[in-house]
Motif scaffolding. Structure first.
Motif, mmCIF file in Angstrom:
data_model
loop_
_atom_site.group_PDB
_atom_site.id
_atom_site.type_symbol
_atom_site.label_atom_id
_atom_site.label_comp_id
_atom_site.label_asym_id
_atom_site.label_seq_id
_atom_site.Cartn_x
_atom_site.Cartn_y
_atom_site.Cartn_z
ATOM 1 N N VAL A 28 30.764 34.355 -19.640
ATOM 2 C CA VAL A 28 31.548 33.962 -20.759
ATOM 3 C C VAL A 28 33.451 33.355 -19.918
ATOM 4 O O VAL A 28 33.685 33.603 -19.347
ATOM 5 N N TYR A 29 33.688 31.722 -20.027
ATOM 6 C CA TYR A 29 34.534 31.275 -19.832
ATOM 7 C C TYR A 29 35.548 31.502 -20.664
ATOM 8 O O TYR A 29 36.098 32.181 -21.643
ATOM 9 N N TRP A 30 36.939 31.819 -18.847
ATOM 10 C CA TRP A 30 38.503 32.455 -19.629
ATOM 11 C C TRP A 30 37.567 33.800 -20.054
ATOM 12 O O TRP A 30 38.726 33.904 -21.481
ATOM 13 N N GLY A 31 37.260 34.827 -19.610
ATOM 14 C CA GLY A 31 37.204 35.932 -20.235
ATOM 15 C C GLY A 31 37.910 36.517 -20.345
ATOM 16 O O GLY A 31 38.774 36.414 -19.510
ATOM 17 N N PRO A 32 37.861 38.709 -20.538
ATOM 18 C CA PRO A 32 38.954 39.105 -20.277
ATOM 19 C C PRO A 32 38.775 39.327 -18.525
ATOM 20 O O PRO A 32 37.912 38.762 -18.196
ATOM 21 N N TRP A 33 40.068 39.650 -17.862
ATOM 22 C CA TRP A 33 39.917 39.701 -16.221
ATOM 23 C C TRP A 33 38.767 40.819 -16.168
ATOM 24 O O TRP A 33 38.815 41.853 -17.201
ATOM 25 N N GLN A 34 37.778 40.863 -15.059
ATOM 26 C CA GLN A 34 36.734 42.031 -15.554
ATOM 27 C C GLN A 34 37.005 42.575 -13.769
ATOM 28 O O GLN A 34 37.374 41.385 -12.710
ATOM 29 N N LYS A 35 36.668 43.973 -13.108
ATOM 30 C CA LYS A 35 37.317 44.491 -11.555
ATOM 31 C C LYS A 35 35.662 44.161 -11.029
ATOM 32 O O LYS A 35 34.663 43.764 -11.295
ATOM 33 N N ALA A 36 35.972 43.975 -10.423
ATOM 34 C CA ALA A 36 34.881 43.420 -9.318
ATOM 35 C C ALA A 36 35.806 44.392 -7.576
ATOM 36 O O ALA A 36 36.890 44.515 -7.655
ATOM 37 N N ARG A 37 35.077 43.723 -6.490
ATOM 38 C CA ARG A 37 34.872 44.237 -4.751
ATOM 39 C C ARG A 37 34.979 43.003 -4.345
ATOM 40 O O ARG A 37 33.961 41.977 -4.759
ATOM 41 N N ALA A 38 35.763 42.569 -3.331
ATOM 42 C CA ALA A 38 35.277 41.530 -2.515
ATOM 43 C C ALA A 38 35.790 42.286 -1.129
ATOM 44 O O ALA A 38 35.499 42.777 -1.052
ATOM 45 N N THR A 39 35.063 41.284 -0.244
ATOM 46 C CA THR A 39 34.938 41.779 1.108
ATOM 47 C C THR A 39 34.484 39.476 1.715
ATOM 48 O O THR A 39 34.291 39.245 0.772
ATOM 49 N N TRP A 40 34.407 39.935 2.605
ATOM 50 C CA TRP A 40 34.168 38.301 3.458
ATOM 51 C C TRP A 40 33.047 38.720 4.333
ATOM 52 O O TRP A 40 33.082 39.439 5.178
ATOM 53 N N TYR A 41 32.845 37.458 5.405
ATOM 54 C CA TYR A 41 31.910 37.230 6.740
ATOM 55 C C TYR A 41 31.707 35.725 7.377
ATOM 56 O O TYR A 41 33.037 35.031 6.412
ATOM 57 N N GLY A 42 31.345 36.223 7.832
ATOM 58 C CA GLY A 42 31.171 34.613 9.020
ATOM 59 C C GLY A 42 33.118 34.003 9.510
ATOM 60 O O GLY A 42 33.394 35.249 10.144
ATOM 61 N N GLN A 43 33.291 33.538 9.913
ATOM 62 C CA GLN A 43 34.182 33.048 10.577
ATOM 63 C C GLN A 43 35.388 32.980 9.948
ATOM 64 O O GLN A 43 35.857 33.243 8.725
ATOM 65 N N PRO A 44 36.904 33.956 10.440
ATOM 66 C CA PRO A 44 37.730 34.070 9.711
ATOM 67 C C PRO A 44 38.735 32.975 8.829
ATOM 68 O O PRO A 44 38.933 32.790 7.821
ATOM 69 N N ASN A 45 38.575 31.722 9.609
ATOM 70 C CA ASN A 45 38.857 30.319 8.743
ATOM 71 C C ASN A 45 37.285 29.599 8.388
ATOM 72 O O ASN A 45 37.681 28.545 7.882
#
Length: 287
Positions: free
Chosen positions: A51-68
């Motif tokens: 849904v476009y521009w729906g309510p903000w939903q909870k999630a989790r984030a990580t990262w991978y690869g090079q810092p930049n």
């Protein structure tokens, strides 16, 4: 990289965090621990993320690869997109777990994400694009971001500090993609030939996602126009293919259907003298 199940949960979680901080491929961000949302037991609902521009939903984030970096070493990923370090991706790609990746049909989808709980978070929303698959989620919705995208969530000067947090809570909402100055693009994949044609759909403004691709040959083998759309098969990621028992007659028109139901048609976008491993762009007609 798996975590031995015999390890205490705290030690296992620590090992996972170290693995995430070390970078690598998003498919290696694997969790076997039970103290991080028991992601494998969640009831995923892909429609919640559509849904476009729906309510903000909870999630989790990580990262991978090079810092930049842009994420994967080859600036690609499970969607098949090329050069994700360049416009329009600009290294703001993300692996998505199944409710976001959707077996490849979520490739190219755009999301606003933000974080506020970590002291290093700016709270400012940033736009990311689904470019890869995350096979080992840490929550119901899991964005495994490029190092660049993860750092963009931080307050000025705190990019590295936020990246050292490893796993953070975020919020997200689906948004239309905005790629000013770009037309839709089709990369004819290597090994395509007159009886096998594979194409990667790139840079789709608006919805971003692709749920069906159809192809129209300009004429039959005997000469008259076909006037008929033939469904292509999803090969992998955002690559669609057609296998035939006859020599296909170019130029080809391509029709795309989005998750929203919108249809886009690129007339004669693949020319008569098309070649494999070549990129073609076109304006589209909406319906």
């Amino acid at each position: 990289m798996g975590v031995p199940s015999s390890l205490p949960s705290a030690a296992a979680a620590a090992l996972v965090l170290l693995a995430l901080l070390a970078g690598g491929h998003c498919r290696e961000a694997q969790l076997d621990t039970g103290d991080l949302d028991a992601a494998g037991t969640e009831n995923y609902n892909a429609s919640d993320a559509a849904v476009y521009w729906g309510p903000w939903q909870k999630a989790r984030a990580t990262w991978y690869g090079q810092p930049n970096g842009a994420g994967p070493d080859d600036n690609g990923g499970a969607c098949g997109f090329k050069h994700t370090n360049q416009y329009p991706f600009m290294s703001m790609g993300s692996c998505g777990n199944q409710p976001l990746f959707k077996d490849g049909k979520g490739c190219g989808s755009c999301y606003k994400i933000r974080c506020t709980k970590d002291k290093s978070c700016s709270g400012k929303a940033e736009t990311v694009i689904i470019t890869d698959m995350n096979y080992y989620p840490v929550s119901k919705y899991h964005f495994d971001l490029s190092g660049t995208a993860f750092g963009r969530l931080a307050k000025p000067g705190l990019n590295d500090k936020l990246r050292h947090s490893g796993i953070i809570d975020i919020e997200f909402t689906r948004v239309p993609c905005e790629f000013p100055g770009l037309k839709i693009g089709f990369h004819v994949e290597e090994y395509s030939n007159p009886v096998y044609f594979a194409v990667l759909v790139e840079y789709e403004d608006g919805d971003g996602d692709v749920v069906q691709v159809d192809l129209m040959e300009s004429k039959t083998a005997h000469g008259p126009p076909t006037g008929r759309w033939t469904p292509m098969r999803e090969s992998w990621g955002n690559v669609w293919r057609m296998d035939t028992n006859h020599r296909m007659q170019a130029p080809f028109s391509i029709r795309i259907r989005n998750e929203s139901g919108k249809t886009l048609v690129a007339h004669n976008v693949i020319p008569a003298n098309w070649r494999p491993n070549t990129f073609y762009r076109s304006f589209v007609q909406y319906s």
